[in-house]
Scaffold this active site. Structure first.
Site, PDB file in Angstrom:
ATOM      1  N   LYS A 113       0.799  -1.215   0.000  1.00  0.00           N
ATOM      2  CA  LYS A 113       0.000   0.000   0.000  1.00  0.00           C
ATOM      3  C   LYS A 113       0.837   1.272   0.000  1.00  0.00           C
ATOM      4  CE  LYS A 113      -4.182  -1.740   2.290  1.00  0.00           C
ATOM      5  NZ  LYS A 113      -5.386  -1.500   1.521  1.00  0.00           N
ATOM      6  N   LYS A 196      -5.211  -8.076  -6.085  1.00  0.00           N
ATOM      7  CA  LYS A 196      -6.372  -8.404  -5.262  1.00  0.00           C
ATOM      8  C   LYS A 196      -7.478  -7.375  -5.511  1.00  0.00           C
ATOM      9  CE  LYS A 196      -6.685  -7.182  -0.749  1.00  0.00           C
ATOM     10  NZ  LYS A 196      -8.055  -6.727  -0.520  1.00  0.00           N
ATOM     11  N   LYS A 199     -11.375  -2.491  -2.206  1.00  0.00           N
ATOM     12  CA  LYS A 199     -12.323  -1.372  -2.292  1.00  0.00           C
ATOM     13  C   LYS A 199     -11.661  -0.002  -2.316  1.00  0.00           C
ATOM     14  CE  LYS A 199     -13.629  -2.301   2.344  1.00  0.00           C
ATOM     15  NZ  LYS A 199     -12.379  -2.087   3.095  1.00  0.00           N
TER      16      LYS A 199
END
Ligand code: ATP
Ligand code: MG
Length: 330
Positions: A113, A196, A199
């Site tokens: 991330k 993956k 959201k």
């Protein structure tokens, strides 16, 4: 009674990955009278994306509505907002002293991330997220933490932190077990099967959102990338088709080899149409409940949160008190 703890972050509209990898099972667990389920909305974790406050409020309520729609609506299931139980923040600070920088550096989610951000752009909150997750779980003496594959490493860190604390101060925390289901634990993006489905992604074109209407769902599935060849078969060199087969298998309860046989020689078109139909049919009743729950004036979300907050606070405050006593903080 066994205890289960898990949660879904209000960082955006929930996806089919969240449902298949986690929430579907939470709904089933909630119906099990032998389990006490603590399903919370980690809104403090959501701050790592610096959300717009109104959006965060809305997404947090929406997450509760989806949890209820997925079946987490039993007496012994407790839904609550993380920020309403301050013990989560307090225990995080304490546990920061039982986790090392080396351990946090090894967390793949942080690396994934924050990769593009560089040291000056990486937030401490994102880095420390796994420690807060340990606090989230350990406050409740959880036996099980049912999560998708991507969260397994964090639960393992939780176990290490708990063990380390117990070794110094005596048995305090129960060591939780991560339970990752065998199929559907990692649903991939429909446009990029190496990624993956998430959201909080900037590009959601390959994500099926639980809120998507029928037309959008069909379009996203028909446009899903497929691999070379035309055979509907699961294989290492066919990650896109494998992902679609996994989705169909989890939704239909049929094993993948049975589905491969069914579509043998029929090409991708038929298969995708059937898959779209199945996704639409599965989500419809959930969407209906969700819409009802989100209607202004419907107080079921608030009632569920109050019921959950009460029980969660009771356990969390007791555990935090015990820890503070042991550390000389009280
Ligand atoms: P974010 O991008 O903000 O991290 P997310 O989609 O990864 O969002 P989380 O709130 O982090 O969602 O995770 C909620 C639960 O859903 C976790 O148990 C996680 O393991 C599971 N989960 C998330 N994405 C997937 C996926 N693609 N396949 C299966 N399970 C998933
Ligand atoms: Mg995530």
């Amino acid at each position: 009674m066994k205890r289960v703890v898990s949660g879904v972050k209000p960082t955006g509209d929930l996806t089919l990955g969240n449902y298949l990898g986690a929430m579907k099972r939470w709904g089933e667990m909630s119906a099990d009278p032998e389990l006490e389920c603590f399903l919370f909305v980690p809104n403090l974790h959501a701050l790592t994306v610096r959300p717009d406050p109104e959006e965060l409020r809305r997404n947090s309520r929406a997450a509760v509505a989806w949890l209820l729609a997925a079946g987490a609506d039993h007496e012994h299931t407790y839904l609550f907002m993380q920020s309403q139980v301050p013990a989560h923040s307090e225990l995080t600070w304490i546990l920061n002293n039982y986790a090392t920088v080396g351990e946090l550096n090894r967390m793949t989610q942080f690396k994934d991330k924050s990769q593009k951000l560089g040291a000056e752009g990486q937030l401490v909150g994102l880095y420390d997220y796994p420690v807060m997750m340990a606090a989230d779980v350990l406050l409740y003496d959880a036996d099980e933490v049912p999560v998708g594959e991507d969260q397994k490493q964090h639960v393992e860190l939780t176990r290490d932190i708990a063990t380390r604390f117990n070794n110094v101060h005596g048995e305090t925390f129960k060591i939780p077990k991560p339970t990752v289901q065998t199929e559907g634990a990692r649903i991939m993006d429909l446009q990029d099967p190496t990624r993956k489905m998430s959201k909080s992604d900037a590009d959601l074109s390959g994500c099926i959102l639980l809120e998507d209407d029928e037309k959008v769902i069909r379009k996203k599935i028909m446009r899903a990338v497929t691999d070379s060849g035309s055979q509907v078969a699961a294989a290492a060199d066919k990650p896109a088709v494998t992902n679609l087969l996994v989705i169909m298998s989890v939704l239909s309860g049929k094993p993948i080899d049975e589905l491969e046989q069914k579509y043998a020689g029929r090409g991708y078109g038929d298969f995708k149409e059937d898959l779209a139909e199945l996704v639409v049919r599965t989500l419809k009743p959930l969407q209906r409940t969700y819409t009802q729950l989100m209607k202004p004036g419907n107080d079921q979300i608030d009632k569920a949160l109050e019921h959950g907050w009460w029980r969660a606070s009771e356990l969390a405050n007791a555990k935090l008190g015990q820890v503070k006593e042991l550390l000389g903080l009280m």
